[in-house]
Write an enzyme that holds these catalytic residues in place. Structure first.
Site: not given
Length: 104
Positions: A18, A22, A41, A76-77
């Site tokens: 993860y 990112h 963010y 992306w999802w």
């Protein structure tokens, strides 16, 4: 300032992947987020529970609601779905967080 915070959840054994994904966020996704009015963010991890806590800062005229329709967001999802709890649409499951305190 408009803000939004929510919780998501990783699957066991996926923390490093993860983080890696990112760290290499797609420039077109970052652009789509900025174009939607996101100017800050952050995502935080609780290593004990694998809960992710996301905090967004939004411009007043943000268009965050349009992001799910963006092809880059859907890609992306799909890309992240193997790492996290997701809805049938592959959108990460989100639990909204209620702000309890703010020190400006």
């Amino acid at each position: 300032m408009n803000g939004r915070a929510f919780r998501m959840k990783l699957k066991p054994g996926t923390v490093e992947e993860y983080r890696r994904r990112h760290d290499e966020i797609w420039p077109e996704l970052a652009r789509a987020l900025r174009d939607a009015g996101v100017y800050d963010y952050s995502i935080f991890l609780d290593e004990e529970t694998l809960h992710l806590f996301a905090v967004l800062k939004l411009w007043p005229d943000h268009k965050l609601g349009a992001l799910p329709e963006q092809p880059v967001m859907q890609r992306w999802w799909d890309y992240m779905a193997d790492l996290m709890e997701v809805e049938p649409s592959k959108r990460p499951r989100e639990w909204p967080l209620q702000q309890m305190f703010h020190l400006p």
